[in-house]
Write a protein that holds these residues in place. Structure first.
Motif: not given
Length: 213
Positions: A75-79, A95-101, A103-112
């Protein structure tokens, strides 16, 4: 609320109740953070709580009411955590499967907020009872269309294992469904012929197992 800087303040933050069933602590575990020693803590706790509350009350609780326990995979990921995961992904690490910060604002990065100023939150979830009952090829679409017809989601992204799905709540929702599992690609988005009207014919069989569907 200030960012937690001690066990005591982090414990208090984790006790923030987002809905009748979910607390903030349920969404803070990260495999990347655990393995690489990062603190997966929001810099803006109030925004994370506000976005997570909408995710839980408007999407996760209704799903759990109908289909049984919702298990949180990620769920939540810090920047910091997401940025590291994105670097590892670019390096070809599995296994990392993380898009850029960004594109993840308001997705997994809840506090941006995202580039358009929208608040949002994403969780990767599994609904064990649904997968137990509907595990055949393409069965994930039954759940996708049920969510589309009933809940104010913004985006859904389905995965092959256990029909895990990234489910996003966002201000000004996109209403788009994509999949990494067969059939891969875009199931629907605004403007596609299958986007409007009811899709009950695609999910009505769910009622045989889940009477509240």
């Amino acid at each position: 609320m200030k960012p937690p800087t001690s066990v005591s303040t982090l414990s208090d933050f984790g006790r923030a109740r987002l809905s009748k069933s979910f607390f903030m602590r349920d969404f803070l575990f990260s495999d990347i953070a655990a393995l690489h020693g990062f603190a997966n803590i929001p810099g803006d706790p109030d925004l994370a709580i506000a976005a997570g509350t909408r995710l839980c009350t408007e999407l996760l609780e209704p799903l759990q009411d109908v289909f049984g326990r919702v298990a949180i995979r990620s769920a939540y990921r810090s920047p910091e955590v997401n940025g590291f995961g994105n670097q590892m992904q670019k390096a070809g690490k599995a296994g990392y499967n993380c898009a850029s910060n960004e594109s993840n604002h308001a997705h997994h990065i809840w506090d941006r907020r995202d580039a358009e100023g929208n608040m949002g939150a994403t969780a990767c979830i599994v609904i064990p009872a649904f997968h137990d009952a509907f595990s055949g090829e393409g069965d994930w679409q039954k759940l996708a269309w049920w969510i589309h017809d009933h809940l104010p989601y913004s985006t859904l992204y389905f995965f092959p294992k256990l029909w895990a799905v990234n489910i996003q709540w966002r201000e000004n929702p996109v209403r788009q469904i994509d999949s990494y599992t067969k059939p891969r690609g875009r199931l629907t988005s605004p403007g596609m012929p299958n986007h409007a009207a009811s899709h009950e014919a695609d999910w009505a069989i769910l009622r045989d197992v889940f009477p509240g569907a």
